[in-house]
Motif scaffolding. Structure first.
Motif, PDB file in Angstrom:
ATOM      1  N   TYR A  10     -11.778  -0.731  -2.355  1.00 28.32           N
ATOM      2  CA  TYR A  10     -10.868  -0.809  -1.215  1.00 28.32           C
ATOM      3  C   TYR A  10     -11.292  -1.858  -0.194  1.00 28.32           C
ATOM      4  N   ASN A  11     -12.545  -2.307  -0.267  1.00 24.78           N
ATOM      5  CA  ASN A  11     -12.982  -3.371   0.642  1.00 24.78           C
ATOM      6  C   ASN A  11     -12.142  -4.629   0.456  1.00 24.78           C
ATOM      7  N   ASN A  12     -11.607  -4.821  -0.749  1.00 25.74           N
ATOM      8  CA  ASN A  12     -10.768  -5.992  -1.023  1.00 25.74           C
ATOM      9  C   ASN A  12      -9.460  -5.948  -0.245  1.00 25.74           C
ATOM     10  N   PHE A  13      -9.088  -4.756   0.247  1.00 28.18           N
ATOM     11  CA  PHE A  13      -7.812  -4.593   0.946  1.00 28.18           C
ATOM     12  C   PHE A  13      -7.986  -4.447   2.455  1.00 28.18           C
ATOM     13  N   ILE A  14      -9.203  -4.682   2.926  1.00 29.65           N
ATOM     14  CA  ILE A  14      -9.473  -4.582   4.358  1.00 29.65           C
ATOM     15  C   ILE A  14      -9.829  -5.972   4.864  1.00 29.65           C
ATOM     16  N   ARG A 110      -7.520  11.711  -0.859  1.00 28.44           N
ATOM     17  CA  ARG A 110      -6.550  11.187   0.099  1.00 28.44           C
ATOM     18  C   ARG A 110      -6.758  11.798   1.486  1.00 28.44           C
ATOM     19  N   GLU A 111      -6.190  11.137   2.479  1.00 26.88           N
ATOM     20  CA  GLU A 111      -6.240  11.652   3.839  1.00 26.88           C
ATOM     21  C   GLU A 111      -4.911  11.380   4.523  1.00 26.88           C
ATOM     22  N   LEU A 112      -4.660  12.121   5.604  1.00 24.56           N
ATOM     23  CA  LEU A 112      -3.410  12.028   6.355  1.00 24.56           C
ATOM     24  C   LEU A 112      -3.724  11.764   7.814  1.00 24.56           C
ATOM     25  N   ILE A 113      -2.871  10.967   8.465  1.00 30.73           N
ATOM     26  CA  ILE A 113      -3.019  10.728   9.899  1.00 30.73           C
ATOM     27  C   ILE A 113      -1.644  10.635  10.540  1.00 30.73           C
ATOM     28  N   MET A 114      -1.496  11.198  11.734  1.00 27.91           N
ATOM     29  CA  MET A 114      -0.240  11.151  12.460  1.00 27.91           C
ATOM     30  C   MET A 114      -0.063   9.789  13.121  1.00 27.91           C
ATOM     31  N   THR A 115       1.194   9.335  13.183  1.00 25.63           N
ATOM     32  CA  THR A 115       1.510   8.055  13.832  1.00 25.63           C
ATOM     33  C   THR A 115       2.739   8.226  14.713  1.00 25.63           C
ATOM     34  N   ASN A 116       2.903   7.312  15.661  1.00 24.99           N
ATOM     35  CA  ASN A 116       4.093   7.303  16.521  1.00 24.99           C
ATOM     36  C   ASN A 116       5.228   6.618  15.777  1.00 24.99           C
ATOM     37  N   GLY A 117       5.899   7.348  14.928  1.00 19.97           N
ATOM     38  CA  GLY A 117       6.930   6.778  14.088  1.00 19.97           C
ATOM     39  C   GLY A 117       6.300   6.030  12.921  1.00 19.97           C
ATOM     40  N   SER A 118       7.103   5.785  11.883  1.00 23.50           N
ATOM     41  CA  SER A 118       6.595   5.043  10.724  1.00 23.50           C
ATOM     42  C   SER A 118       6.197   3.622  11.103  1.00 23.50           C
ATOM     43  N   GLN A 119       6.880   3.068  12.107  1.00 24.32           N
ATOM     44  CA  GLN A 119       6.619   1.677  12.479  1.00 24.32           C
ATOM     45  C   GLN A 119       5.141   1.465  12.809  1.00 24.32           C
ATOM     46  N   GLU A 120       4.538   2.404  13.534  1.00 26.34           N
ATOM     47  CA  GLU A 120       3.129   2.245  13.866  1.00 26.34           C
ATOM     48  C   GLU A 120       2.259   2.287  12.619  1.00 26.34           C
ATOM     49  N   GLY A 121       2.579   3.204  11.709  1.00 23.34           N
ATOM     50  CA  GLY A 121       1.797   3.301  10.484  1.00 23.34           C
ATOM     51  C   GLY A 121       1.892   2.046   9.638  1.00 23.34           C
ATOM     52  N   ILE A 122       3.105   1.500   9.513  1.00 21.72           N
ATOM     53  CA  ILE A 122       3.309   0.266   8.749  1.00 21.72           C
ATOM     54  C   ILE A 122       2.560  -0.882   9.411  1.00 21.72           C
ATOM     55  N   SER A 123       2.656  -0.956  10.734  1.00 17.80           N
ATOM     56  CA  SER A 123       1.991  -2.019  11.482  1.00 17.80           C
ATOM     57  C   SER A 123       0.479  -1.957  11.297  1.00 17.80           C
ATOM     58  N   CYS A 124      -0.106  -0.780  11.476  1.00 16.10           N
ATOM     59  CA  CYS A 124      -1.562  -0.647  11.336  1.00 16.10           C
ATOM     60  C   CYS A 124      -2.007  -0.979   9.915  1.00 16.10           C
ATOM     61  N   SER A 125      -1.219  -0.569   8.936  1.00 16.35           N
ATOM     62  CA  SER A 125      -1.587  -0.818   7.541  1.00 16.35           C
ATOM     63  C   SER A 125      -1.545  -2.301   7.213  1.00 16.35           C
ATOM     64  N   LEU A 126      -0.477  -2.972   7.624  1.00 20.65           N
ATOM     65  CA  LEU A 126      -0.373  -4.404   7.345  1.00 20.65           C
ATOM     66  C   LEU A 126      -1.444  -5.192   8.095  1.00 20.65           C
ATOM     67  N   GLU A 127      -1.734  -4.805   9.329  1.00 20.64           N
ATOM     68  CA  GLU A 127      -2.763  -5.503  10.084  1.00 20.64           C
ATOM     69  C   GLU A 127      -4.148  -5.269   9.485  1.00 20.64           C
ATOM     70  N   MET A 128      -4.321  -4.143   8.800  1.00 20.69           N
ATOM     71  CA  MET A 128      -5.577  -3.888   8.099  1.00 20.69           C
ATOM     72  C   MET A 128      -5.709  -4.776   6.866  1.00 20.69           C
ATOM     73  N   ILE A 129      -4.615  -5.000   6.150  1.00 21.65           N
ATOM     74  CA  ILE A 129      -4.647  -5.656   4.843  1.00 21.65           C
ATOM     75  C   ILE A 129      -4.549  -7.176   4.928  1.00 21.65           C
ATOM     76  N   VAL A 130      -3.683  -7.687   5.804  1.00 17.85           N
ATOM     77  CA  VAL A 130      -3.252  -9.084   5.731  1.00 17.85           C
ATOM     78  C   VAL A 130      -4.131 -10.006   6.572  1.00 17.85           C
ATOM     79  N   GLU A 131      -4.559 -11.096   5.951  1.00 18.12           N
ATOM     80  CA  GLU A 131      -5.203 -12.201   6.650  1.00 18.12           C
ATOM     81  C   GLU A 131      -4.141 -13.269   6.936  1.00 18.12           C
ATOM     82  N   GLU A 132      -4.391 -14.123   7.918  1.00 20.22           N
ATOM     83  CA  GLU A 132      -3.433 -15.183   8.226  1.00 20.22           C
ATOM     84  C   GLU A 132      -3.203 -16.069   6.995  1.00 20.22           C
ATOM     85  N   GLY A 133      -1.924 -16.316   6.700  1.00 16.89           N
ATOM     86  CA  GLY A 133      -1.554 -17.169   5.577  1.00 16.89           C
ATOM     87  C   GLY A 133      -1.482 -16.457   4.239  1.00 16.89           C
TER      88      GLY A 133
END
Length: 442
Positions: A10-14, A110-133
């Motif tokens: 999973y380090n490859n996805f962080i 697996r684990e679960l975490i509450m978010t303020n709407g799905s938008q926050e969860g999607i945002s946090c996940s993409l910001e965890m995974i994606v590097e610029e470019g």
């Protein structure tokens, strides 16, 4: 497919930035406080004293006559800081609910975490995974909120076309092979690490991915080591006879991060949502939430906890079934109105879920000016398809129409006016073409 044959690093996805996150000691102590023995004395957390809160009780009257009364120690908890992961009694219930609805394999991983709407969860996940470019795989068209999250990263969005059964597996393989060849040739881009999917009642198309497609897509993602971001906000608003099988429920390898939301079935304003995924990835997302907003609204979580206690899972699912019937009836009316006013002018696939219909306009290569200039003058508002495309700069002949809120009489009137607008556009385009031909002849 056996999970033993695949150990995901999973380090490859962080991302590098996300890998620098560290837990806040005060947040970790808050988490411990909820599991500590009663005799434990804590002078660690800087929480306000509930005695100073001016609220005595919160009583919520439901439409079915049920009353939710939040008072005493529960009210104190509802108005207080909680662990970043969420309100512990609700987390316990939601985990049981997920097991009942999806029964995912390898649950202990697996684990679960509450978010303020799905938008926050999607945002946090993409910001965890994606590097610029980075290259990111997305269904095309896609939910516009995802493109907004990704834009600051200057990504290479790779849109995978859809048909009435969801994204097309051969298109996904073609895109991945092209990326692989480009990477091996030293093109400077890394292989995509994730694909964003909205598989049930997709926004904007209304398409629900078939089981066969889901299995094919999952197999492809396993082969190419791709994470699946399963945004399923409309899961309980499908119009099919059988319940769709989620990617989470078939995830034997641990490569799905799933986003669920109560916005469409209980209340959008409560901002109740959660994500579930591999523990290491969810832990990194937890660190992001710790640093940005500490935790999602406690009061909203306590309300949902009380509602589940009052209704039970069967009552909750019964309410979801009512909501589904409500939108299905509106879908049926909207499609009938389109048949009446837009036949031969447009084409569409009948939505199998969600709140939208995706309309292709015949004879108009780009609908933007037609809708945003002349359409607004007719007092009708539709969203040009550009907002949902992986490349929004290209001409687009699609329109998204929502049937969720406007009353039925107005929906019918809007479809009539849209038909008039398209006919007028055809006339304008013919005049423009005639003018060009006359200039050429001169």
């Amino acid at each position: 497919m056996s999970r033993k044959g695949c150990e995901i690093d999973y380090n490859n996805f962080i991302s590098v930035k996300a890998s620098r996150r560290r837990p806040a000691l005060t947040r970790e102590l808050t988490k411990r406080q909820y599991s500590a023995p009663k005799e434990c004395i804590s002078l660690a957390e800087g929480m306000p004293n509930e005695v100073t809160f001016p609220f005595q009780a919160i009583n919520i009257v439901m439409k079915d006559g049920t009353t939710l009364s939040i008072q005493g120690q529960q009210l104190n908890s509802a108005l207080q800081y909680i662990p970043t992961q969420g309100y512990p009694p609700l987390l316990k219930k939601l985990k049981e609910f997920i097991l009942q609805v999806h029964n995912p394999p390898n649950w202990s991983d697996r684990e679960l975490i509450m978010t303020n709407g799905s938008q926050e969860g999607i945002s946090c996940s993409l910001e965890m995974i994606v590097e610029e470019g980075d290259s990111v795989l997305v269904q095309n068209p896609l939910y516009a909120g995802t493109e907004i999250i990704l834009k600051p990263f200057k990504p290479n969005l790779i849109g995978i076309d859809q048909d009435e059964y969801g994204i097309i597996p051969s298109k996904l393989i073609e895109a991945l092979e092209n990326c692989k060849a480009y990477t091996e040739e030293g093109g400077g881009r890394r292989m995509p690490k994730a694909i964003y999917l909205n598989p049930t009642g997709s926004n904007p198309t209304g398409v629900t991915m078939s089981l066969e497609r889901r299995k094919e897509v999952y197999s492809i993602c396993c082969k190419y080591n791709i994470l699946i971001l399963e945004d399923d906000a409309y899961y309980f608003l499908h119009f099919l006879e059988e319940e769709p099988m989620s990617f989470l429920s078939m995830d034997v390898e641990g490569r799905v991060i799933r986003f669920d939301s109560m916005s469409k079935v209980l209340s959008s304003g409560l901002r109740l949502a959660w994500l579930i995924g591999p523990k290491q990835l969810v832990h990194n997302i937890e660190l992001h939430i710790q640093s940005s907003m500490l935790h999602s609204s406690t009061l909203s979580q306590v309300i949902l906890d009380n509602l589940i206690s009052a209704w039970g899972f069967d009552g909750l699912l019964s309410h979801f079934a009512y909501v589904k019937r409500f939108y299905q009836a509106r879908r049926d009316f909207t499609v009938a109105s389109m048949e009446k006013h837009l036949k031969n002018l447009c084409e569409w696939t009948v939505p199998t879920g969600g709140m939208f219909v995706w309309i292709k306009v015949h004879g108009v290569a780009d609908v933007y000016d037609m809708l945003m200039s002349r359409g607004l003058k007719k007092n009708i508002t539709f969203v040009p398809g550009h907002a949902f495309m992986a490349d929004p700069t290209q001409a687009c002949q699609y329109i998204r129409a929502s049937f969720s809120k406007t009353n039925l009489k107005q929906i019918d009137k809007a479809m009539q006016l849209l038909g008039d607008l398209i006919r007028e556009e055809h006339v304008l385009l013919r005049r423009k073409l005639d003018g060009l031909e006359n200039n050429i002849l001169r």
